[in-house]
Design a protein around this motif. Structure first.
Motif, PDB file in Angstrom:
ATOM      1  N   VAL A 161       0.764  -1.180  -0.042  1.00 41.21           N
ATOM      2  CA  VAL A 161      -0.020  -0.143   0.052  1.00 41.21           C
ATOM      3  C   VAL A 161       1.064   1.395   0.127  1.00 41.21           C
ATOM      4  CG1 VAL A 161      -1.656   1.432   1.400  1.00 41.21           C
ATOM      5  CG2 VAL A 161      -1.913  -1.065   0.915  1.00 41.21           C
ATOM      6  N   TRP A 162       1.921   1.335   1.070  1.00 38.75           N
ATOM      7  CA  TRP A 162       2.850   2.479   0.943  1.00 38.75           C
ATOM      8  C   TRP A 162       3.546   2.612  -0.540  1.00 38.75           C
ATOM      9  CZ3 TRP A 162       3.244   6.524   3.655  1.00 38.75           C
ATOM     10  CH2 TRP A 162       2.840   6.287   5.096  1.00 38.75           C
ATOM     11  N   ALA A 163       3.977   1.352  -1.020  1.00 43.12           N
ATOM     12  CA  ALA A 163       4.871   1.356  -2.228  1.00 43.12           C
ATOM     13  C   ALA A 163       3.835   2.017  -3.512  1.00 43.12           C
ATOM     14  CB  ALA A 163       5.352   0.092  -2.531  1.00 43.12           C
ATOM     15  N   PHE A 164       2.701   1.354  -3.418  1.00 42.17           N
ATOM     16  CA  PHE A 164       1.824   1.867  -4.633  1.00 42.17           C
ATOM     17  C   PHE A 164       1.379   3.285  -4.600  1.00 42.17           C
ATOM     18  CE2 PHE A 164      -2.587   2.241  -6.479  1.00 42.17           C
ATOM     19  CZ  PHE A 164      -2.297   1.984  -7.660  1.00 42.17           C
ATOM     20  N   SER A 165       1.215   3.996  -3.423  1.00 41.12           N
ATOM     21  CA  SER A 165       0.741   5.298  -3.149  1.00 41.12           C
ATOM     22  C   SER A 165       2.078   6.017  -3.339  1.00 41.12           C
ATOM     23  CB  SER A 165       0.381   5.311  -1.539  1.00 41.12           C
ATOM     24  OG  SER A 165      -0.633   4.538  -1.083  1.00 41.12           O
ATOM     25  N   LEU A 166       3.039   5.914  -2.829  1.00 40.63           N
ATOM     26  CA  LEU A 166       4.235   6.745  -3.345  1.00 40.63           C
ATOM     27  C   LEU A 166       4.482   6.596  -4.735  1.00 40.63           C
ATOM     28  CD1 LEU A 166       6.490   5.904  -0.125  1.00 40.63           C
ATOM     29  CD2 LEU A 166       5.061   8.095  -0.543  1.00 40.63           C
ATOM     30  N   GLY A 167       4.359   5.436  -5.323  1.00 45.27           N
ATOM     31  CA  GLY A 167       4.531   5.192  -6.910  1.00 45.27           C
ATOM     32  C   GLY A 167       3.884   6.131  -7.732  1.00 45.27           C
ATOM     33  N   LEU A 168       2.547   6.440  -7.041  1.00 45.05           N
ATOM     34  CA  LEU A 168       1.617   7.061  -7.833  1.00 45.05           C
ATOM     35  C   LEU A 168       1.931   8.542  -7.647  1.00 45.05           C
ATOM     36  CD1 LEU A 168      -1.913   5.379  -7.260  1.00 45.05           C
ATOM     37  CD2 LEU A 168      -0.698   5.758  -9.333  1.00 45.05           C
ATOM     38  N   LEU A 169       2.357   8.998  -6.277  1.00 44.69           N
ATOM     39  CA  LEU A 169       2.758  10.280  -6.042  1.00 44.69           C
ATOM     40  C   LEU A 169       3.808  10.855  -6.812  1.00 44.69           C
ATOM     41  CD1 LEU A 169       2.249  12.655  -4.302  1.00 44.69           C
ATOM     42  CD2 LEU A 169       4.008  11.740  -2.783  1.00 44.69           C
ATOM     43  N   LEU A 170       4.862   9.912  -7.240  1.00 41.03           N
ATOM     44  CA  LEU A 170       6.083   9.927  -7.908  1.00 41.03           C
ATOM     45  C   LEU A 170       5.587  10.205  -9.423  1.00 41.03           C
ATOM     46  CD1 LEU A 170       9.196  10.289  -8.033  1.00 41.03           C
ATOM     47  CD2 LEU A 170       9.151   7.706  -8.486  1.00 41.03           C
ATOM     48  N   MET A 171       4.789   9.360  -9.891  1.00 38.67           N
ATOM     49  CA  MET A 171       4.173   9.477 -11.213  1.00 38.67           C
ATOM     50  C   MET A 171       3.615  10.959 -11.276  1.00 38.67           C
ATOM     51  SD  MET A 171       3.106   5.833 -12.547  1.00 38.67           S
ATOM     52  CE  MET A 171       1.623   6.424 -12.700  1.00 38.67           C
TER      53      MET A 171
END
Length: 90
Positions: A78-88
């Motif tokens: 969940v953290w990785a997905f959220s941060l990945g979306l934020l980075l994109m």
């Protein structure tokens, strides 16, 4: 059970390192040389195949975990997905 988890984590580590090496190698090949269009497409799909192998083994590894380990992995995803979306988005 412990031995199974250790061998599974070694497989996951192997496939993650394989993906990283293939990804960096393909990136450098495409950047440094000027491959033809067909060769460039083939080279760009190689990391996808190795990443698929990594994900497949990762999912198999999650299947043998107990409840606490699964919850920890779920929270990490969940953290990785959220941060990945934020980075994109940035």
């Amino acid at each position: 059970m412990e031995k199974l988890q250790k061998s599974g984590s070694k497989k996951i580590l192997f496939y993650s390192m394989l993906w990283a090496v293939v990804y960096i190698s393909c990136l450098l090949i495409v950047k440094k040389s000027d491959p033809s269009r067909t060769l460039g497409v083939v080279i760009s799909f190689l990391p996808t195949i190795t990443f698929g192998l990594f994900i497949y083994n990762y999912i198999k590894g999650v299947g043998v975990m107990d409840e606490v380990q699964r919850r920890i992995q779920l929270e990490a995803v969940v953290w990785a997905f959220s941060l990945g979306l934020l980075l994109m988005m940035t």
